[in-house]
Design an enzyme around this catalytic site. Sequence first.
Site, PDB file in Angstrom:
ATOM      1  N   HIS A 181      41.922   5.876  -2.729  1.00 12.08           N
ATOM      2  CA  HIS A 181      42.290   4.622  -2.071  1.00 12.08           C
ATOM      3  C   HIS A 181      41.592   4.577  -0.694  1.00 12.08           C
ATOM      4  O   HIS A 181      41.376   5.626  -0.084  1.00 12.08           O
ATOM      5  CB  HIS A 181      43.817   4.561  -1.925  1.00 12.08           C
ATOM      6  CG  HIS A 181      44.308   3.273  -1.344  1.00 12.08           C
ATOM      7  ND1 HIS A 181      44.307   3.034   0.017  1.00 12.08           N
ATOM      8  CD2 HIS A 181      44.784   2.157  -1.928  1.00 12.08           C
ATOM      9  CE1 HIS A 181      44.765   1.811   0.231  1.00 12.08           C
ATOM     10  NE2 HIS A 181      45.059   1.263  -0.934  1.00 12.08           N
ATOM     11  N   VAL A 184      42.396   4.151   2.327  1.00  8.10           N
ATOM     12  CA  VAL A 184      42.952   4.852   3.499  1.00  8.10           C
ATOM     13  C   VAL A 184      42.785   6.360   3.403  1.00  8.10           C
ATOM     14  O   VAL A 184      43.006   7.069   4.392  1.00  8.10           O
ATOM     15  CB  VAL A 184      44.457   4.546   3.749  1.00  8.10           C
ATOM     16  CG1 VAL A 184      44.673   3.093   4.097  1.00  8.10           C
ATOM     17  CG2 VAL A 184      45.329   4.996   2.591  1.00  8.10           C
ATOM     18  N   LYS A 185      42.423   6.874   2.233  1.00 10.24           N
ATOM     19  CA  LYS A 185      42.353   8.331   2.044  1.00 10.24           C
ATOM     20  C   LYS A 185      41.033   8.885   2.601  1.00 10.24           C
ATOM     21  O   LYS A 185      40.295   8.175   3.264  1.00 10.24           O
ATOM     22  CB  LYS A 185      42.563   8.663   0.568  1.00 10.24           C
ATOM     23  CG  LYS A 185      43.852   8.055  -0.032  1.00 10.24           C
ATOM     24  CD  LYS A 185      45.138   8.709   0.450  1.00 10.24           C
ATOM     25  CE  LYS A 185      46.391   7.898   0.175  1.00 10.24           C
ATOM     26  NZ  LYS A 185      46.860   7.885  -1.200  1.00 10.24           N
ATOM     27  N   ILE A 186      40.718  10.148   2.305  1.00 14.11           N
ATOM     28  CA  ILE A 186      39.581  10.832   2.956  1.00 14.11           C
ATOM     29  C   ILE A 186      38.243  10.215   2.539  1.00 14.11           C
ATOM     30  O   ILE A 186      37.397   9.924   3.378  1.00 14.11           O
ATOM     31  CB  ILE A 186      39.589  12.344   2.597  1.00 14.11           C
ATOM     32  CG1 ILE A 186      40.934  12.972   2.926  1.00 14.11           C
ATOM     33  CG2 ILE A 186      38.428  13.062   3.279  1.00 14.11           C
ATOM     34  CD1 ILE A 186      41.241  13.130   4.375  1.00 14.11           C
TER      35      ILE A 186
END
Length: 392
Positions: free
Chosen positions: A192, A194-196
């Site tokens: 997603h 917002v992830k790394i």
Amino acid sequence: MSSEGMPFLPYGRQTITEADIAAVVEVLNSSFLTQGPIVPAFEQAVASKVGASHAVAVNSATSALHLACLALGLGPGDRLWTSPITFVASANCGRYCGAAVDFVDIDSATGLMSVSALAAKLEQAEREGSLPKVVVPVHLTGSSCDMASINSLAERYGFAVLEDASHAIGGGYQGEPVGNCRYSAITVFSFHPVKIITTGEGGLATTNAPALAKRMAHLRSHGITKEAQHFERPASGPWSYEQQELGFNYRMTDLHAALGLSQLQRLEQIVAERQRLLHQYSILLADLPLQLLEIPKNVYSALHLAVIRLADHCPVHHRRVFEGLRAAAIGVQLHYTPVHLQPYYRRVGFQEGNFPEAEAYASNAISLPLYPGLHEEDLERVTGTLTTLLRS
Ligand SMILES: *Cc1c(COP(=O)(O)O)cnc(C)c1O
């Protein structure tokens, strides 16, 4: 404090380069938008990056968790345990399979599943004949749980370990990459935005067990096989495929995989930049009545989130600090409302007081903006606003 003219700072966001864009455009100009060569290339690249033998890419980490639970044989009458401080998907995957869900309280310093709470709960469950089939440790903020200890308990009590590493690609444990499944059956990552690293929406499961990889790949695409040597019945012609069980369409597309493959090339850089930014925070926040969430020894955190905990003696209430930061266009968030206190889980009987450490955590934790591309003046705006709020 006025936020007029100040750009909104989310707690997390993607970074997209020209190379990322070119990689996606290349797929758009190719023969396959989905089920082409890029998904397997992405799977291989992730597997080799994290040191696992197999990787199965899907359209979200939620789908990966669901397939992982099914591959581990979770079903009605079984139990899945996870942490209350996680995104709801870590628990919901058990419910999708008809299993009962329960929680293990966290360690207050790290926010991660407490091994002593797990050991105590297992001891009691053994007496009562209610042991879990699957336990889902969650690598909150990108810090690995104590996987060696959880694995010892798994061997003793006979449950399967499913790592929810949605926050943790690029992280390490005991000097090895998260996702190599040294201490688990399956590890799941989220992509997603917002992830790394991101694929837009997307997820992936790694494993060293060929049978688990095969089962997840099968269920990801309707439970269909196209390979005649795996047919249950004689092929009626060259047009044949067989649906052998009830699966889903959880496939990742080549467009998404191309973005992920391009982002993966920068994984180490991205995590290093997150480390640098967190270090800056630690310096700028040193004199305030708060602490950064503790990172265990032997862990290299991927730092999905910068979580601060307001101290007990902090003169300003959690909610007031939140509101003050939001009013200054700083998109702080709470990761997470304890899952057992969500209305869906309250309805099956969970309530306040069930997991005191998790509830205490949620009463003083705040995720600050953390992502590559955050500038020095952004950091200073966050810490300056916090300083003003906490001294008022
Ligand atoms: C984001 C997240 C998920 C779900 O990821 P999706 O790819 O959005 O389905 C699951 N578990 C945790 C801990 C997460 O943070």
